[in-house]
Design a protein around this motif. Structure first.
Motif, PDB file in Angstrom:
ATOM      1  N   ALA A  48       0.855  -1.216  -0.062  1.00  0.00           N
ATOM      2  CA  ALA A  48      -0.107  -0.097   0.236  1.00  0.00           C
ATOM      3  C   ALA A  48       0.819   1.366   0.025  1.00  0.00           C
ATOM      4  CB  ALA A  48      -0.900   0.017   1.178  1.00  0.00           C
ATOM      5  N   LEU A  49       1.994   1.213   0.959  1.00  0.00           N
ATOM      6  CA  LEU A  49       2.783   2.416   0.939  1.00  0.00           C
ATOM      7  C   LEU A  49       3.356   2.562  -0.524  1.00  0.00           C
ATOM      8  CD1 LEU A  49       4.382   1.879   4.167  1.00  0.00           C
ATOM      9  CD2 LEU A  49       3.164   3.740   3.636  1.00  0.00           C
ATOM     10  N   ARG A  50       4.100   1.480  -1.110  1.00  0.00           N
ATOM     11  CA  ARG A  50       4.776   1.592  -2.439  1.00  0.00           C
ATOM     12  C   ARG A  50       3.617   2.081  -3.577  1.00  0.00           C
ATOM     13  NH1 ARG A  50       8.990  -1.543  -5.037  1.00  0.00           N
ATOM     14  NH2 ARG A  50       9.127  -1.216  -7.147  1.00  0.00           N
ATOM     15  N   ASP A  51       2.300   1.687  -3.580  1.00  0.00           N
ATOM     16  CA  ASP A  51       1.430   2.234  -4.351  1.00  0.00           C
ATOM     17  C   ASP A  51       1.106   3.895  -4.194  1.00  0.00           C
ATOM     18  OD1 ASP A  51      -0.863   1.490  -6.354  1.00  0.00           O
ATOM     19  OD2 ASP A  51      -1.880   2.378  -4.742  1.00  0.00           O
ATOM     20  N   LYS A  52       1.262   4.121  -2.914  1.00  0.00           N
ATOM     21  CA  LYS A  52       1.058   5.656  -2.693  1.00  0.00           C
ATOM     22  C   LYS A  52       2.190   6.648  -3.251  1.00  0.00           C
ATOM     23  CE  LYS A  52       0.580   8.880   1.019  1.00  0.00           C
ATOM     24  NZ  LYS A  52      -0.496   9.659   0.538  1.00  0.00           N
ATOM     25  N   VAL A  53       3.495   5.692  -3.065  1.00  0.00           N
ATOM     26  CA  VAL A  53       4.615   6.647  -3.378  1.00  0.00           C
ATOM     27  C   VAL A  53       4.478   6.780  -5.219  1.00  0.00           C
ATOM     28  CG1 VAL A  53       7.045   6.906  -3.485  1.00  0.00           C
ATOM     29  CG2 VAL A  53       5.941   6.328  -1.476  1.00  0.00           C
ATOM     30  N   GLU A  54       4.151   5.581  -5.747  1.00  0.00           N
ATOM     31  CA  GLU A  54       4.133   5.375  -7.110  1.00  0.00           C
ATOM     32  C   GLU A  54       2.978   6.668  -7.574  1.00  0.00           C
ATOM     33  OE1 GLU A  54       3.277   1.414  -8.352  1.00  0.00           O
ATOM     34  OE2 GLU A  54       5.335   1.105  -8.087  1.00  0.00           O
ATOM     35  N   ARG A  55       1.868   6.649  -6.951  1.00  0.00           N
ATOM     36  CA  ARG A  55       0.929   7.428  -7.437  1.00  0.00           C
ATOM     37  C   ARG A  55       1.266   9.027  -7.140  1.00  0.00           C
ATOM     38  NH1 ARG A  55      -5.051   4.922  -5.954  1.00  0.00           N
ATOM     39  NH2 ARG A  55      -4.612   3.030  -6.586  1.00  0.00           N
ATOM     40  N   GLU A  56       2.000   9.210  -6.119  1.00  0.00           N
ATOM     41  CA  GLU A  56       2.278  10.708  -5.770  1.00  0.00           C
ATOM     42  C   GLU A  56       3.526  11.257  -6.435  1.00  0.00           C
ATOM     43  OE1 GLU A  56       0.513  12.403  -3.712  1.00  0.00           O
ATOM     44  OE2 GLU A  56      -0.685  11.054  -2.761  1.00  0.00           O
ATOM     45  N   ARG A  57       4.365  10.182  -6.644  1.00  0.00           N
ATOM     46  CA  ARG A  57       5.748  10.570  -7.270  1.00  0.00           C
ATOM     47  C   ARG A  57       5.843  10.061  -8.761  1.00  0.00           C
ATOM     48  NH1 ARG A  57      10.407  11.782  -3.966  1.00  0.00           N
ATOM     49  NH2 ARG A  57       9.571  12.905  -2.210  1.00  0.00           N
ATOM     50  N   GLY A  58       5.065   9.145  -9.172  1.00  0.00           N
ATOM     51  CA  GLY A  58       5.307   8.463 -10.593  1.00  0.00           C
ATOM     52  C   GLY A  58       6.314   7.364 -10.236  1.00  0.00           C
ATOM     53  N   ARG A  59       6.018   6.367 -11.105  1.00  0.00           N
ATOM     54  CA  ARG A  59       6.599   5.162 -11.071  1.00  0.00           C
ATOM     55  C   ARG A  59       7.976   5.138 -11.026  1.00  0.00           C
ATOM     56  NH1 ARG A  59       9.146   1.697 -10.099  1.00  0.00           N
ATOM     57  NH2 ARG A  59       9.081  -0.640 -10.719  1.00  0.00           N
ATOM     58  N   LEU A 242      14.673   6.635   4.507  1.00  0.00           N
ATOM     59  CA  LEU A 242      13.614   6.600   5.356  1.00  0.00           C
ATOM     60  C   LEU A 242      12.925   8.170   5.703  1.00  0.00           C
ATOM     61  CD1 LEU A 242      11.613   5.280   7.344  1.00  0.00           C
ATOM     62  CD2 LEU A 242      13.466   5.548   9.158  1.00  0.00           C
ATOM     63  N   ARG A 243      14.000   9.056   5.668  1.00  0.00           N
ATOM     64  CA  ARG A 243      13.648  10.500   6.043  1.00  0.00           C
ATOM     65  C   ARG A 243      12.846  10.908   4.776  1.00  0.00           C
ATOM     66  NH1 ARG A 243      18.586  10.489   8.927  1.00  0.00           N
ATOM     67  NH2 ARG A 243      19.613  11.171   6.873  1.00  0.00           N
ATOM     68  N   ALA A 244      13.186  10.617   3.491  1.00  0.00           N
ATOM     69  CA  ALA A 244      12.648  11.161   2.167  1.00  0.00           C
ATOM     70  C   ALA A 244      11.034  10.665   2.423  1.00  0.00           C
ATOM     71  CB  ALA A 244      13.433  10.633   1.134  1.00  0.00           C
ATOM     72  N   LEU A 245      11.079   9.214   2.787  1.00  0.00           N
ATOM     73  CA  LEU A 245       9.675   8.565   2.637  1.00  0.00           C
ATOM     74  C   LEU A 245       8.802   9.330   3.811  1.00  0.00           C
ATOM     75  CD1 LEU A 245       7.739   6.568   1.955  1.00  0.00           C
ATOM     76  CD2 LEU A 245       8.694   4.806   3.609  1.00  0.00           C
ATOM     77  N   ARG A 246       9.608   9.626   4.779  1.00  0.00           N
ATOM     78  CA  ARG A 246       8.632  10.058   6.115  1.00  0.00           C
ATOM     79  C   ARG A 246       8.046  11.726   5.795  1.00  0.00           C
ATOM     80  NH1 ARG A 246      12.489  12.541  10.025  1.00  0.00           N
ATOM     81  NH2 ARG A 246      12.669  13.861   8.243  1.00  0.00           N
ATOM     82  N   ASP A 247       8.922  12.416   5.022  1.00  0.00           N
ATOM     83  CA  ASP A 247       8.407  13.512   4.529  1.00  0.00           C
ATOM     84  C   ASP A 247       7.308  13.580   3.555  1.00  0.00           C
ATOM     85  OD1 ASP A 247      10.706  14.750   6.028  1.00  0.00           O
ATOM     86  OD2 ASP A 247      11.899  15.033   4.410  1.00  0.00           O
ATOM     87  N   LEU A 248       7.361  12.643   2.665  1.00  0.00           N
ATOM     88  CA  LEU A 248       6.150  12.371   1.843  1.00  0.00           C
ATOM     89  C   LEU A 248       4.763  12.111   2.677  1.00  0.00           C
ATOM     90  CD1 LEU A 248       6.215  10.648  -1.421  1.00  0.00           C
ATOM     91  CD2 LEU A 248       4.459  10.137   0.019  1.00  0.00           C
ATOM     92  N   LEU A 249       5.196  11.254   3.377  1.00  0.00           N
ATOM     93  CA  LEU A 249       4.010  10.526   4.193  1.00  0.00           C
ATOM     94  C   LEU A 249       3.113  11.799   5.174  1.00  0.00           C
ATOM     95  CD1 LEU A 249       4.956   6.986   5.249  1.00  0.00           C
ATOM     96  CD2 LEU A 249       3.856   7.749   3.150  1.00  0.00           C
ATOM     97  N   VAL A 250       4.031  12.651   5.700  1.00  0.00           N
ATOM     98  CA  VAL A 250       3.743  13.686   6.364  1.00  0.00           C
ATOM     99  C   VAL A 250       3.066  14.748   5.770  1.00  0.00           C
ATOM    100  CG1 VAL A 250       4.477  15.687   8.032  1.00  0.00           C
ATOM    101  CG2 VAL A 250       5.568  13.611   8.231  1.00  0.00           C
ATOM    102  N   LYS A 251       3.355  14.851   4.398  1.00  0.00           N
ATOM    103  CA  LYS A 251       2.695  15.945   3.611  1.00  0.00           C
ATOM    104  C   LYS A 251       1.331  15.365   2.940  1.00  0.00           C
ATOM    105  CE  LYS A 251       6.825  18.401   2.214  1.00  0.00           C
ATOM    106  NZ  LYS A 251       7.621  18.778   1.107  1.00  0.00           N
ATOM    107  N   GLN A 252       1.481  13.983   2.580  1.00  0.00           N
ATOM    108  CA  GLN A 252       0.247  13.253   2.063  1.00  0.00           C
ATOM    109  C   GLN A 252      -0.161  12.120   3.094  1.00  0.00           C
ATOM    110  OE1 GLN A 252      -1.277  14.660  -0.604  1.00  0.00           O
ATOM    111  NE2 GLN A 252       0.332  16.116  -1.304  1.00  0.00           N
ATOM    112  N   PRO A 253      -0.947  12.524   3.894  1.00  0.00           N
ATOM    113  CA  PRO A 253      -0.867  11.501   5.009  1.00  0.00           C
ATOM    114  C   PRO A 253      -2.203  10.340   4.924  1.00  0.00           C
ATOM    115  CG  PRO A 253      -2.176  13.362   5.802  1.00  0.00           C
ATOM    116  CD  PRO A 253      -1.690  13.791   4.339  1.00  0.00           C
ATOM    117  N   TYR A 254      -3.191  10.554   3.640  1.00  0.00           N
ATOM    118  CA  TYR A 254      -3.863   9.473   3.502  1.00  0.00           C
ATOM    119  C   TYR A 254      -3.358   8.371   2.714  1.00  0.00           C
ATOM    120  CZ  TYR A 254      -7.323  12.810   5.042  1.00  0.00           C
ATOM    121  OH  TYR A 254      -8.134  13.592   6.361  1.00  0.00           O
TER     122      TYR A 254
END
Length: 274
Positions: A48-59, A242-254
């Protein structure tokens, strides 16, 4: 070792499916083998986290493979199971309660210690048929149709538990309700609610022309306002990924987790703690 704890508050019903039927329920939720508690297994949460990053940032964004890996390389972020922390249970005595138990809180202590955040809630003793609260109002509390004898817990212990759990809930107004809605019950009593307290919904497939039933099945879900948590751990000492992932999840929390996305299930809001 760099690591953080991630709280998940279910905004809609959540169906982390187990992939097999049990008894009368065709599609039960995933459960831990030893405890029977509902769980979002690490592989599902990672997907689910991988799919979120792909949607937010692109594959093609480097963070996707760096964090979660690819076919011939492991990613830099370890994702644990999302464990149950607070289960919302209907109360005949008033508003619903967030229910937990001493074993779950002990496990939270151990998980916090794993990422370097040592917490000591103190001794939490709750007998069968008892419900521990910080502020006692009356002698009886009803959870579903079961009556519990109210027991007052030490305020210091209660405050330490609330301080540890509150950061895992993103919404400030929701977090403020934690102290007055949380209830601690005996491990055995909690197991009963974890097994029998979830919603079971009947779903049906109808023939387009005749509207006759073609397939009726029963599906188990975790209710909205369920609180779970998982750990994200860096495989490297620098922790940059991990910090880059955290920053994305904080900005886009759903985050959407589990099945039935097209009917609105599985939406959670994340709260990231160090």
């Amino acid at each position: 070792m760099e690591a953080l704890i991630m709280g998940l508050l279910a905004e809609t019903s959540l169906h982390p499916g187990s992939g097999q039927s049990t008894g009368a329920i065709d599609l039960p939720v995933s459960r831990e083998a030893a405890t029977g508690y509902p769980v979002v297994v690490g592989s599902s949460l990672k997907g689910a986290l991988r799919d979120k990053v792909e949607r937010e940032r692109g594959r093609q964004d480097p963070l996707v493979d760096e964090a979660f890996g690819k076919q011939d390389n492991a990613g830099m972020v370890l994702v644990t199971d999302a464990r149950l922390l607070l289960l919302p249970i209907r109360s005949l005595s008033g508003h619903f309660r967030w229910v937990t138990c001493p074993y779950i809180l002990e496990r939270l202590e151990r998980d916090l210690a794993l990422i370097g955040r040592h917490s000591d809630f103190g001794s939490i003793e709750v007998g069968k048929g008892e419900a521990a609260l910080a502020q006692v109002e009356g002698s009886e509390l009803f959870l579903e149709e079961i009556s519990f004898k109210v027991k007052q817990i030490d305020q210091g212990i209660w405050d330490r538990i609330v301080d540890a759990v509150a950061p895992l809930i993103r919404h400030e107004r929701t977090r403020q309700r934690l102290g007055r809605q949380m209830v601690i019950i005996n491990d055995d009593d909690f197991s009963h609610f974890a097994k029998f307290g979830l919603a079971v919904q009947a779903r049906n497939q109808l023939d387009n022309n005749t509207k006759e039933s073609q397939n009726l099945w029963y599906e188990e879900t975790l209710p909205p306002d369920t609180v779970l948590y998982g750990l994200l751990i860096s495989r490297t000492n620098d922790g940059n990924v991990l910090r880059a992932l955290r920053d994305l999840l904080v900005k886009q929390p759903y985050l959407q987790v589990g099945g039935n996305e097209t009917i609105g299930q599985g939406w959670c809001i994340m709260s990231i703690g160090e």
